[in-house]
Design a protein around this motif. Structure first.
Motif, PDB file in Angstrom:
ATOM      1  N   ALA A  14       0.603  -1.243   0.088  1.00 40.49           N
ATOM      2  CA  ALA A  14       0.107   0.154   0.081  1.00 40.49           C
ATOM      3  C   ALA A  14       1.217   1.416  -0.195  1.00 40.49           C
ATOM      4  CB  ALA A  14      -1.143  -0.321   1.889  1.00 40.49           C
ATOM      5  N   ASP A  15       2.107   0.942   0.790  1.00 42.93           N
ATOM      6  CA  ASP A  15       2.532   2.172   0.777  1.00 42.93           C
ATOM      7  C   ASP A  15       3.984   3.000  -0.751  1.00 42.93           C
ATOM      8  OD1 ASP A  15       2.818   2.543   3.183  1.00 42.93           O
ATOM      9  OD2 ASP A  15       4.352   1.166   3.772  1.00 42.93           O
ATOM     10  N   GLU A  16       3.394   1.549  -1.620  1.00 41.74           N
ATOM     11  CA  GLU A  16       4.222   2.114  -3.096  1.00 41.74           C
ATOM     12  C   GLU A  16       3.352   3.507  -4.202  1.00 41.74           C
ATOM     13  OE1 GLU A  16       6.447   0.496  -4.778  1.00 41.74           O
ATOM     14  OE2 GLU A  16       6.940  -1.116  -3.159  1.00 41.74           O
ATOM     15  N   GLY A  17       4.780   3.922  -4.079  1.00 41.81           N
ATOM     16  CA  GLY A  17       4.098   4.993  -5.241  1.00 41.81           C
ATOM     17  C   GLY A  17       3.929   6.441  -4.299  1.00 41.81           C
ATOM     18  N   LYS A  18       4.358   6.869  -1.882  1.00 46.71           N
ATOM     19  CA  LYS A  18       4.078   7.109  -1.749  1.00 46.71           C
ATOM     20  C   LYS A  18       6.217   7.697  -1.135  1.00 46.71           C
ATOM     21  CE  LYS A  18      -0.119   6.029   0.210  1.00 46.71           C
ATOM     22  NZ  LYS A  18      -0.763   6.147   0.860  1.00 46.71           N
ATOM     23  N   PRO A  19       6.243   8.724  -1.147  1.00 51.41           N
ATOM     24  CA  PRO A  19       7.488   8.908  -0.192  1.00 51.41           C
ATOM     25  C   PRO A  19       7.906   8.178   0.759  1.00 51.41           C
ATOM     26  CG  PRO A  19       6.582  11.052  -0.157  1.00 51.41           C
ATOM     27  CD  PRO A  19       5.185  10.050  -1.111  1.00 51.41           C
ATOM     28  N   ALA A  20       8.842   7.557   1.405  1.00 51.97           N
ATOM     29  CA  ALA A  20       9.257   7.234   2.576  1.00 51.97           C
ATOM     30  C   ALA A  20       9.874   8.208   3.435  1.00 51.97           C
ATOM     31  CB  ALA A  20       9.986   6.614   2.925  1.00 51.97           C
ATOM     32  N   ARG A  44       7.117  15.557 -19.186  1.00 47.65           N
ATOM     33  CA  ARG A  44       7.548  16.526 -20.462  1.00 47.65           C
ATOM     34  C   ARG A  44       7.469  14.989 -21.361  1.00 47.65           C
ATOM     35  NH1 ARG A  44      13.156  18.993 -21.218  1.00 47.65           N
ATOM     36  NH2 ARG A  44      12.810  19.847 -19.460  1.00 47.65           N
ATOM     37  N   ARG A  45       7.594  13.987 -20.659  1.00 48.45           N
ATOM     38  CA  ARG A  45       7.919  12.878 -21.640  1.00 48.45           C
ATOM     39  C   ARG A  45       6.477  12.394 -21.959  1.00 48.45           C
ATOM     40  NH1 ARG A  45      12.146  14.696 -22.518  1.00 48.45           N
ATOM     41  NH2 ARG A  45      14.001  14.137 -22.327  1.00 48.45           N
ATOM     42  N   GLY A  46       5.751  12.707 -20.512  1.00 48.53           N
ATOM     43  CA  GLY A  46       3.941  12.422 -20.067  1.00 48.53           C
ATOM     44  C   GLY A  46       4.282  11.421 -20.318  1.00 48.53           C
ATOM     45  N   MET A  47       4.282  10.367 -19.376  1.00 51.08           N
ATOM     46  CA  MET A  47       5.306   9.310 -18.568  1.00 51.08           C
ATOM     47  C   MET A  47       4.448   8.978 -16.972  1.00 51.08           C
ATOM     48  SD  MET A  47       9.228   8.036 -20.009  1.00 51.08           S
ATOM     49  CE  MET A  47       9.000   5.948 -19.225  1.00 51.08           C
ATOM     50  N   THR A  48       3.904   8.296 -16.789  1.00 54.85           N
ATOM     51  CA  THR A  48       3.615   8.552 -15.147  1.00 54.85           C
ATOM     52  C   THR A  48       4.461   7.346 -14.590  1.00 54.85           C
ATOM     53  OG1 THR A  48       3.033   5.679 -15.612  1.00 54.85           O
ATOM     54  CG2 THR A  48       1.143   7.021 -16.141  1.00 54.85           C
ATOM     55  N   ARG A  49       4.315   7.516 -12.852  1.00 48.02           N
ATOM     56  CA  ARG A  49       5.516   7.214 -12.443  1.00 48.02           C
ATOM     57  C   ARG A  49       6.516   5.333 -12.410  1.00 48.02           C
ATOM     58  NH1 ARG A  49       4.672   9.110  -6.735  1.00 48.02           N
ATOM     59  NH2 ARG A  49       5.275  10.916  -7.061  1.00 48.02           N
ATOM     60  N   LYS A  50       4.709   5.433 -12.633  1.00 51.73           N
ATOM     61  CA  LYS A  50       5.192   3.583 -12.733  1.00 51.73           C
ATOM     62  C   LYS A  50       5.612   3.693 -14.537  1.00 51.73           C
ATOM     63  CE  LYS A  50       1.692  -0.758 -12.976  1.00 51.73           C
ATOM     64  NZ  LYS A  50       0.543  -1.041 -12.622  1.00 51.73           N
ATOM     65  N   ALA A  51       5.312   3.738 -14.665  1.00 52.36           N
ATOM     66  CA  ALA A  51       5.523   3.703 -16.097  1.00 52.36           C
ATOM     67  C   ALA A  51       7.496   3.761 -16.303  1.00 52.36           C
ATOM     68  CB  ALA A  51       5.344   4.096 -17.566  1.00 52.36           C
ATOM     69  N   GLU A  60       7.828   1.682  -7.702  1.00 51.54           N
ATOM     70  CA  GLU A  60       7.620   2.481  -7.828  1.00 51.54           C
ATOM     71  C   GLU A  60       8.001   3.688  -6.695  1.00 51.54           C
ATOM     72  OE1 GLU A  60       3.514   4.615  -8.650  1.00 51.54           O
ATOM     73  OE2 GLU A  60       3.645   2.247  -9.193  1.00 51.54           O
ATOM     74  N   ARG A  61       8.677   2.746  -5.593  1.00 55.07           N
ATOM     75  CA  ARG A  61       8.833   3.971  -4.084  1.00 55.07           C
ATOM     76  C   ARG A  61       9.924   4.137  -4.378  1.00 55.07           C
ATOM     77  NH1 ARG A  61       6.904   3.341   1.086  1.00 55.07           N
ATOM     78  NH2 ARG A  61       7.959   4.715   2.627  1.00 55.07           N
ATOM     79  N   HIS A  62      10.905   3.433  -4.347  1.00 59.42           N
ATOM     80  CA  HIS A  62      12.353   3.587  -4.606  1.00 59.42           C
ATOM     81  C   HIS A  62      12.488   5.200  -5.696  1.00 59.42           C
ATOM     82  CE1 HIS A  62      14.256   0.323  -3.451  1.00 59.42           C
ATOM     83  NE2 HIS A  62      13.852   0.203  -2.302  1.00 59.42           N
ATOM     84  N   LEU A  63      11.509   5.255  -7.419  1.00 53.89           N
ATOM     85  CA  LEU A  63      11.588   6.036  -8.179  1.00 53.89           C
ATOM     86  C   LEU A  63      10.813   7.605  -7.088  1.00 53.89           C
ATOM     87  CD1 LEU A  63      12.286   7.312 -10.266  1.00 53.89           C
ATOM     88  CD2 LEU A  63       9.816   6.775 -11.437  1.00 53.89           C
ATOM     89  N   ALA A  64       9.152   7.510  -6.009  1.00 57.46           N
ATOM     90  CA  ALA A  64       9.105   8.146  -5.544  1.00 57.46           C
ATOM     91  C   ALA A  64      10.148   9.173  -4.300  1.00 57.46           C
ATOM     92  CB  ALA A  64       7.828   7.481  -4.535  1.00 57.46           C
ATOM     93  N   ASN A  65      10.518   8.490  -3.843  1.00 59.23           N
ATOM     94  CA  ASN A  65      11.709   8.592  -2.766  1.00 59.23           C
ATOM     95  C   ASN A  65      13.061   9.994  -3.912  1.00 59.23           C
ATOM     96  OD1 ASN A  65      11.077   7.453  -0.839  1.00 59.23           O
ATOM     97  ND2 ASN A  65      12.070   5.415  -0.658  1.00 59.23           N
ATOM     98  N   ALA A  84      15.187   5.738 -18.936  1.00 55.18           N
ATOM     99  CA  ALA A  84      13.971   5.773 -19.091  1.00 55.18           C
ATOM    100  C   ALA A  84      13.132   6.630 -19.625  1.00 55.18           C
ATOM    101  CB  ALA A  84      13.340   4.946 -17.794  1.00 55.18           C
ATOM    102  N   LEU A  85      14.033   7.838 -19.221  1.00 55.95           N
ATOM    103  CA  LEU A  85      13.252   9.984 -19.343  1.00 55.95           C
ATOM    104  C   LEU A  85      13.622   9.984 -20.603  1.00 55.95           C
ATOM    105  CD1 LEU A  85      13.451  11.451 -16.230  1.00 55.95           C
ATOM    106  CD2 LEU A  85      11.367   9.735 -16.924  1.00 55.95           C
ATOM    107  N   GLN A  86      15.155   8.901 -21.669  1.00 57.58           N
ATOM    108  CA  GLN A  86      15.203   9.305 -22.721  1.00 57.58           C
ATOM    109  C   GLN A  86      16.321  10.779 -22.935  1.00 57.58           C
ATOM    110  OE1 GLN A  86      11.656   8.681 -25.059  1.00 57.58           O
ATOM    111  NE2 GLN A  86      12.903   7.219 -26.511  1.00 57.58           N
ATOM    112  N   CYS A  87      16.944  11.442 -21.924  1.00 56.79           N
ATOM    113  CA  CYS A  87      17.817  11.931 -21.867  1.00 56.79           C
ATOM    114  C   CYS A  87      19.468  12.162 -21.043  1.00 56.79           C
ATOM    115  CB  CYS A  87      16.906  13.356 -20.175  1.00 56.79           C
ATOM    116  SG  CYS A  87      17.407  12.671 -18.573  1.00 56.79           S
ATOM    117  N   SER A  88      20.132  12.596 -21.050  1.00 57.22           N
ATOM    118  CA  SER A  88      21.003  12.285 -20.316  1.00 57.22           C
ATOM    119  C   SER A  88      21.694  12.440 -19.540  1.00 57.22           C
ATOM    120  CB  SER A  88      22.233  12.946 -21.379  1.00 57.22           C
ATOM    121  OG  SER A  88      22.206  15.168 -20.867  1.00 57.22           O
ATOM    122  N   LEU A  89      22.198  12.570 -19.165  1.00 56.02           N
ATOM    123  CA  LEU A  89      22.897  12.044 -16.989  1.00 56.02           C
ATOM    124  C   LEU A  89      23.120  13.652 -16.964  1.00 56.02           C
ATOM    125  CD1 LEU A  89      23.031  10.914 -14.710  1.00 56.02           C
ATOM    126  CD2 LEU A  89      25.798   9.836 -15.022  1.00 56.02           C
TER     127      LEU A  89
END
Length: 317
Positions: A14-20, A44-51, A60-65, A84-89
């Motif tokens: 249930a915690d997935e998608g929320k910041p720790a 800008r890429r129109g991507m959900t966090r899950k995608a 997804e939780r780690h990305l939210a953090n 994943a975001l098709q950008c440079s570091l």
């Protein structure tokens, strides 16, 4: 298996998608800004966090953090997110050339261009902004400030003084001007205030020399290429000559000047010198002209420099 950013005990689905962590937890400003950029790029890429998490192979939780500035990600994880975001570091980390749409569009135009094309663009931009001249690139109206660049031991001071006397120009040894600004020696500047302070004094000394002397011969410190802004200013306002020499000649000339420090560990010092020369050569090569000062006596070397500069400035031989 997904890469990880933070390990948070007691995590439930249930915690997935929320910041720790609590909202009151103090956050590092850099990580907060990094998270903001990740969210902005994802939007800008129109991507959900899950995608995005799926494409980056992180949870997804780690990305939210990460997005909320509480995930101290490794470089490898950031590379995965950037892919994943098709950008440079660099864009992910906030490089200035990614800070606005115009910067990004300019960067896209310049990517994968060869060095000669990039040089022409730099000169054209300098002309547009009034900081340098394409006229100089064409060989007309070159600056009558002549700056000699190269490693210590290339002959900048000796040849520079001779050239200044021949042209009737003031001779400016930038290292001495730096010491005047600081009120102490260069070794004291670096020892007491650090390399960044030294670079600031170096830039101020160059700015003043450019302002005071419409005609001059300037001997520059070997490390002036270390600061891109200072070196760009030099290229824009001076006719530049790279005095080249073999590493062995640099070493011999430095020791002949009475500096015996390299002799304490000559093999290690020579390797260091070769490394420095290799690291700076690409920048020195941006000078308008180059002259090899190795394996020939002083007088023929000066004659070659004199001829080169007089021809460049369209002066009588």
């Amino acid at each position: 298996m997904s890469s990880t950013i933070l390990h948070t005990p007691g995590l439930t689905p249930a915690d997935e998608g929320k910041p720790a962590g609590g909202a009151e937890e103090e956050k590092n400003p850099f990580l907060v800004a990094l998270g903001d950029r990740v969210r902005a790029l994802r939007a800008r890429r129109g991507m959900t966090r899950k995608a995005t998490a799926l494409a980056a192979d992180v949870s997804e939780r780690h990305l939210a953090n990460l997005e909320y500035g509480i995930g101290n990600a490794s470089i490898l994880v950031l590379l995965q997110v950037a892919a994943a975001l098709q950008c440079s570091l660099a864009e992910l980390l906030g490089d200035v050339t990614t800070s606005s749409p115009e910067w990004l569009l300019i960067r896209e135009l310049l990517e994968r261009r060869d060095e000669d094309t990039l040089r022409r663009v730099r000169v054209a931009v300098g002309e547009l902004l009034g900081t340098g001249g394409a006229s100089a690139e064409r060989g007309a109206g070159r600056s009558t400030r002549v700056a000699l660049v190269g490693l210590r031991g290339a002959g900048k001071t000796t040849l520079g003084q001779m050239l200044a006397d021949d042209l009737g120009y003031p001779f400016v040894e930038l290292s001495r001007e730096i010491e005047k600004f600081a009120g102490c020696s260069i070794s004291e500047i670096q020892g007491l205030y650090g390399q960044n302070a030294y670079r600031r004094y170096e830039r101020r000394a160059l700015e003043e020399a450019i302002q005071i002397y419409p005609e001059a011969v300037i001997a520059t410190p070997g490390g002036i290429v270390s600061d891109a802004a200072t070196f760009n200013q030099l290229l824009s306002h001076c006719t530049t000559v790279w005095l080249q020499a073999e590493p062995e000649d640099h070493m011999k000339r430095v020791t002949a000047q009475g500096d015996l420090r390299p002799m304490a560990a000559s093999r290690e010092a020579m390797e260091d010198l070769k490394g420095i020369l290799a690291g700076r050569a690409a920048f020195y090569s941006k000078a308008d002209f180059r002259l090899d000062t190795s394996a020939q006596p002083l007088e023929p070397t000066f004659a070659a420099l004199r001829s080169l500069v007089r021809q460049a400035l369209q002066l009588a031989p």
